[in-house]
Structures are given as structure tokens and as C-alpha cells.
Enzyme design. Sequence first.
Site, PDB file in Angstrom:
ATOM      1  N   GLY A   1       0.775  -1.234   0.000  1.00  0.00           N
ATOM      2  CA  GLY A   1       0.000   0.000   0.000  1.00  0.00           C
ATOM      3  C   GLY A   1       0.808   1.287   0.000  1.00  0.00           C
ATOM      4  O   GLY A   1       1.739   1.467  -0.796  1.00  0.00           O
TER       5      GLY A   1
ATOM      6  N   TYR B   1     -10.706   2.429  15.766  1.00  0.00           N
ATOM      7  CA  TYR B   1      -9.800   2.863  14.692  1.00  0.00           C
ATOM      8  C   TYR B   1      -9.793   4.394  14.613  1.00  0.00           C
ATOM      9  O   TYR B   1      -8.729   5.017  14.536  1.00  0.00           O
ATOM     10  CB  TYR B   1     -10.194   2.240  13.347  1.00  0.00           C
TER      11      TYR B   1
ATOM     12  N   VAL C   1      -8.389   4.811   0.286  1.00  0.00           N
ATOM     13  CA  VAL C   1      -7.298   4.413  -0.611  1.00  0.00           C
ATOM     14  C   VAL C   1      -7.397   2.905  -0.776  1.00  0.00           C
ATOM     15  O   VAL C   1      -7.395   2.174   0.227  1.00  0.00           O
ATOM     16  CB  VAL C   1      -5.910   4.744   0.000  1.00  0.00           C
TER      17      VAL C   1
ATOM     18  N   GLU D   1      -4.284  -2.944   0.792  1.00  0.00           N
ATOM     19  CA  GLU D   1      -4.686  -4.148   1.531  1.00  0.00           C
ATOM     20  C   GLU D   1      -5.459  -3.793   2.809  1.00  0.00           C
ATOM     21  O   GLU D   1      -5.847  -4.679   3.575  1.00  0.00           O
ATOM     22  CB  GLU D   1      -3.451  -4.985   1.879  1.00  0.00           C
TER      23      GLU D   1
END
Length: 252
Positions: free
Chosen positions: A13, A153, A186, A189
Site C-alpha cells: 500500500g 480505529y 485508498v 490491503e
Amino acid sequence: MAKIALITGATSGIGEACAHIFAQNGYNLVLVARRTERLAKISHHLEDKYAITIKQVIADVREKESLSEVLEALSSDWKNVDVLINNAGLSQGLDPIDKGNTDDWDTMIDTNVKGLLYVTKIVSNWMISNKAGHIINIGSIAGQEVYPNGNVYCATKHAVDALSKSMRIDLLQHNIKVTAINPGMVETEFSVVRFKGDAERAKNVYAGLEPLIADDIADAIWYVVSRPSHVNINDMLIMPTAQATATLINRN
Ligand code: NDP
Ligand code: 8X3
């Protein structure tokens, strides 16, 4: 002498894309990640293509002692780090707070917040010795807003936002720039990792819109790093055109 960038999470990434653009621009690289074979493959490819030198560091940013050992074991030349990209990070799960998996919470907090801090403590001291440096922290739109089930998160990325602002204050006297890069969606992964290998669920996150790609973020980071020495870009919020907020997305 070639400049040096240290990039965490360089096996995929955004981190991998940053490794490419810095290599292309003649930087030698210290690349940090856990997956040995992928790191070796990426490193050999970049060394061959751009005639630069790469130090591969297999480390888990959560492991304070072993991380410190492996970084401090680098030779003094490799500690002349000009740019640190604190990119290693992840999300695990997307559940309401009452149903969240506490092991997932630990993983996110340990990686995104504590891991970033451990790396920064070590590398900022090298930069202080060199009286210069630039730290790029990869935050997120999730550090600017919260969204349903994003809870922990989002909290980790809000912490990254607070830490970027704090670092800028604390490191001002040492001539160290600090920039927060905050991407929207984006396609990397990231979602496969969030959904623990469920590729179909991950793919659906980006269905019906054109998401950012890792190169878009690396390109912005290169812009930030290549400004004159008296210019610092404090932060950048970079979104796909089809994404207005964390949750407001224009899907076809
Ligand atoms: P990827 O999953 O593609 O890459 C994550 C990288 O982090 C991998 O190289 C992985 O390497 C590394 N990593 C994860 N955990 C650790 C660890 N404990 N120690 C060392 N390395 C680790 O995701 P992205 O490129 O998308 O994510 C990069 C950063 O960008 C993250 O901080 C993420 O939160 C942030 N971000 C991503 C967005 C997106 O939509 N994709 C949007 C906004 C921010 P390995 O497994 O080999 O260790
Ligand atoms: C990753 C982007 O919107 O899933 O930080 O939080 S999002």
C-alpha cells in the site's frame, strides 16, 4: 551523500508506494515491516531499478524492546535519517462498541498509536543529533471525523492527529518538521486486513467509486518533503473526488 528515508509498513500500500517514489528520487531507504519475503522482494527490485541502497528491518512496531534493538543496531551512517514516514497501521473489524473484539482494539492501539510513538522516540533523537529532519505521520479522515462502527480505529487516528500537533511543538526547537497526511479511501490491503482476509467484503468498500490509490498519497508526500527547507506543510486531507466525508460517498 544520498538522503535517507525510514518508512514503516513498507511491504504494501502507501508505504510501498512511498518507497518507490523516494527511491526514484535517489534516497537510500530503511524499510520496516514484518513480512520478510515481501520486504526482500521490494527492496531488491528498488535497488536494481534505481541504484540506491536499502536496509531491510524486519520488525513489529508493537514490540518495543526488539524494535529498539534492531533500529539502534543500525550503523551510524544509517541513523542519518532525513525523513521518517510513520505509516505502519491497520484497522481490525467494524463493529459497534458493545460488540467490538478487545484483541482487535489492542492491536489497533498498539500499532497505530504506541508503535508510532516507539519509532518516533528513537528516530527523533537521531534527527535531534543531526539538527534537522522531517516526520510524516499517516493519519486519516478517520482522525478528523468518526463514523458508525469506526470507534477504536477512529480514536487511534484522532490520537495520531494530536500527536502530530504535539510533535510539531516539542520538536520545533530542533528544526524538525512534522506533517500529518490524512487520506480518505485508498484501495490497498487495508480493507482486506480490516475484514481479516474477506476479499469480497473488502472489494465492496470501493464498489461504484474511484478510490485513491497508494501512489496518489506517495505523490502528495513527495510534494510535502520536496518543499524548500523554510516551508512546512502542517497537514493535508486528501480525498477521492467521489468522497465528501467519511461516510458521504457518491457511488454510481
Ligand atoms: P496496507 O495494509 O496495504 O499496508 C499496511 C502496512 O503496515 C503493511 O506494509 C504492513 O506490513 C505494515 N504493518 C502493519 N502492522 C505492522 C506492525 N505491527 N509492524 C510493522 N509493520 C506493520 O494498508 P495501507 O497502505 O492502506 O495503510 C497504511 C497507513 O495508511 C495505515 O496507517 C492506515 O491506517 C493509513 N490509512 C489508510 C487508508 C486507506 O483507505 N487505505 C486511509 C487513511 C489512512 P507487514 O504486514 O509486512 O508488517
Ligand atoms: C482509512 C479510511 O475511511 O476506512 O483510514 O477510516 S477509513
